[in-house]
Design a protein around this motif. Sequence first.
Motif, PDB file in Angstrom:
ATOM      1  N   PRO B  38       0.827  -1.208   0.000  1.00 17.57           N
ATOM      2  CA  PRO B  38       0.000   0.000   0.000  1.00 17.57           C
ATOM      3  C   PRO B  38       0.862   1.259   0.000  1.00 17.57           C
ATOM      4  N   GLU B  39       0.322   2.315  -0.581  1.00 15.32           N
ATOM      5  CA  GLU B  39       1.072   3.564  -0.689  1.00 15.32           C
ATOM      6  C   GLU B  39       1.524   4.070   0.673  1.00 15.32           C
ATOM      7  N   ARG B  40       0.681   3.922   1.694  1.00 16.57           N
ATOM      8  CA  ARG B  40       1.038   4.436   3.024  1.00 16.57           C
ATOM      9  C   ARG B  40       2.225   3.674   3.607  1.00 16.57           C
ATOM     10  N   VAL B  41       2.269   2.385   3.320  1.00 18.21           N
ATOM     11  CA  VAL B  41       3.401   1.583   3.796  1.00 18.21           C
ATOM     12  C   VAL B  41       4.683   2.002   3.075  1.00 18.21           C
ATOM     13  N   LEU B  42       4.586   2.155   1.762  1.00 15.74           N
ATOM     14  CA  LEU B  42       5.765   2.573   1.003  1.00 15.74           C
ATOM     15  C   LEU B  42       6.255   3.934   1.482  1.00 15.74           C
ATOM     16  N   ALA B  43       5.331   4.836   1.750  1.00 11.56           N
ATOM     17  CA  ALA B  43       5.717   6.165   2.218  1.00 11.56           C
ATOM     18  C   ALA B  43       6.518   6.051   3.516  1.00 11.56           C
ATOM     19  N   ALA B  44       6.035   5.220   4.427  1.00 11.13           N
ATOM     20  CA  ALA B  44       6.755   5.037   5.689  1.00 11.13           C
ATOM     21  C   ALA B  44       8.124   4.406   5.435  1.00 11.13           C
ATOM     22  N   ASP B  45       8.165   3.362   4.586  1.00 12.38           N
ATOM     23  CA  ASP B  45       9.422   2.676   4.298  1.00 12.38           C
ATOM     24  C   ASP B  45      10.476   3.634   3.746  1.00 12.38           C
ATOM     25  N   PHE B  46      10.046   4.482   2.804  1.00 11.17           N
ATOM     26  CA  PHE B  46      11.009   5.369   2.151  1.00 11.17           C
ATOM     27  C   PHE B  46      11.222   6.662   2.935  1.00 11.17           C
ATOM     28  N   GLY B  47      10.429   6.870   3.976  1.00 12.71           N
ATOM     29  CA  GLY B  47      10.588   8.079   4.766  1.00 12.71           C
ATOM     30  C   GLY B  47      10.157   9.331   4.024  1.00 12.71           C
ATOM     31  N   VAL B  48       9.114   9.199   3.208  1.00 11.62           N
ATOM     32  CA  VAL B  48       8.590  10.364   2.500  1.00 11.62           C
ATOM     33  C   VAL B  48       7.072  10.386   2.710  1.00 11.62           C
ATOM     34  N   THR B  49       6.444  11.422   2.160  1.00  8.83           N
ATOM     35  CA  THR B  49       4.990  11.463   2.278  1.00  8.83           C
ATOM     36  C   THR B  49       4.352  10.642   1.164  1.00  8.83           C
ATOM     37  N   ARG B  50       3.064  10.413   1.345  1.00 11.51           N
ATOM     38  CA  ARG B  50       2.355   9.602   0.360  1.00 11.51           C
ATOM     39  C   ARG B  50       2.358  10.286  -1.005  1.00 11.51           C
ATOM     40  N   VAL B  51       2.305  11.600  -1.014  1.00 10.02           N
ATOM     41  CA  VAL B  51       2.305  12.342  -2.278  1.00 10.02           C
ATOM     42  C   VAL B  51       3.508  11.950  -3.124  1.00 10.02           C
ATOM     43  N   THR B  52       4.656  11.837  -2.496  1.00 13.81           N
ATOM     44  CA  THR B  52       5.878  11.538  -3.240  1.00 13.81           C
ATOM     45  C   THR B  52       5.864  10.106  -3.759  1.00 13.81           C
ATOM     46  N   VAL B  53       5.377   9.175  -2.938  1.00 10.38           N
ATOM     47  CA  VAL B  53       5.237   7.797  -3.410  1.00 10.38           C
ATOM     48  C   VAL B  53       4.266   7.749  -4.588  1.00 10.38           C
TER      49      VAL B  53
END
Lengths: 243, 243
Positions: B38-53
């Motif tokens: 999920p986008e929210r998980v990827l955002a957390a993993d990469f340390g960015v906001t969901r917008v960037t993912v």
Amino acid sequence: MTAEPGVTAPPRSKYLQIKDALLEAYIDGKPAGSALPPERVLAADFGVTRVTVRRAIDELESDGLVYRVQGGGTYSVGPSIAKSLRLTSFSEDVRARGRTPSSRLLEVAHGAAGDEVGRSLHLSPGDGVVTVRRLRMADGEPMCLEVCALAAATVPGLEDLDLTGSLYELLERHYGIAPTRAEQLIEATVLDEHDAAMLGVPPFSAALRATRTSYDSRGGPVEYAVTTYRADRYSLRFAVRRD
Amino acid sequence: MTAEPGVTAPPRSKYLQIKDALLEAYIDGKPAGSALPPERVLAADFGVTRVTVRRAIDELESDGLVYRVQGGGTYSVGPSIAKSLRLTSFSEDVRARGRTPSSRLLEVAHGAAGDEVGRSLHLSPGDGVVTVRRLRMADGEPMCLEVCALAAATVPGLEDLDLTGSLYELLERHYGIAPTRAEQLIEATVLDEHDAAMLGVPPFSAALRATRTSYDSRGGPVEYAVTTYRADRYSLRFAVRRD
DNA sequence: GAGTGGTCTAGACCACACT
DNA sequence: GTGTGGTCTAGACCACTCC
């Protein structure tokens, strides 16, 4: 919560409304190279944030209608060029050009999928498919030959329906199937005598061949279609960008 | 101003780095239909906001490499399909396929632009243009004939340069000209005896013809090129979506 | 330096799918 | 209901162009 009189359309997203507004205000009828207002100005005018304006302009850019220069501005490419690459049915395509689509049904056949079609539709080679062959016309003039294969299990009774109109509309209405994306392969070929006669051109004329596999919103394959277009009546026009 | 050891590439934007990371982790080598996190998980993993993912996934989607289902998830289309439509030179294109590009220079001519070329390059019909005709090859095998016209005033001395390599690289190095976008028209045609002989195929074979007008970042036209590809060696493959 | 587009943050609410 | 993608806000700072 009622809509304004004259606003009959369902509430679309703001960025799509802004895209249309920008098209009308700064692109349609404007000479190529005209500048659009700065994003911050547009954001204030439309009463949205810059992010939303940018989203609208992103679409215009990927449609090849405007281009941006960092530090410079955003400019219209001009009114006439650049049809975008959207998934459209032949009927929609012809209507968008202001002409009237029609079809002559050549054949509806049941048979085994075989190797290539089976692989594309995620079926075993022995599974049943329905194959629809049609000659498609614009204002009565032959434009292309279309051979379309669908998994027989997903479209029971297809052969009893009216296949002279839009197949996409029919799939949606009768089976609740709606293609949302497709992979497309474009090649050049030469028409054999039979196909040339069908399309009303001399034998060995050039033709564009599009091979398309369509998928629904859940990712399942819907349709495998091979369409052969008269080269003198069909071309592809699009914008490309460099990374 | 030196770069970090091992960090030779210029600092690219986060979303492009994330795009590459997603490609490697969830697309290359994964079977078609694999779900991305999920986008929210990827955002957390990469340390960015969901917008960037989302921006990274937007690119993958428009490249035809993944598709999204609202409320469902994001899925890989599969590793092999879907080359995106980017503006690339023939040399880049061939190298990307792991082959070696070469060219045979057929002709470099000075002359008047004429009607069609002049309109495309925003020149008067009598203005001077340089026309470069080349046979282009991959691993020594003829692939296409290319006729390329440029405004003579913008490329003085072009005829004295080595025209057997990438024209884009040469324009950038010697004249500081870099095409960033283009309009492209694709048609099918049949080769005449002369062109067929040049390409090493029987006369009246099918061919794809691409007519391209390239523009630099300031919107000025750079190049008007007509390229004729052997139909048996060249096709276009891309993904399309429905609105 | 002023103005423009390019990137990014940290939230919020909505629409839709699954169970 | 819970979880997913879709849309949107209100800022911020950077990179680049033009004067």
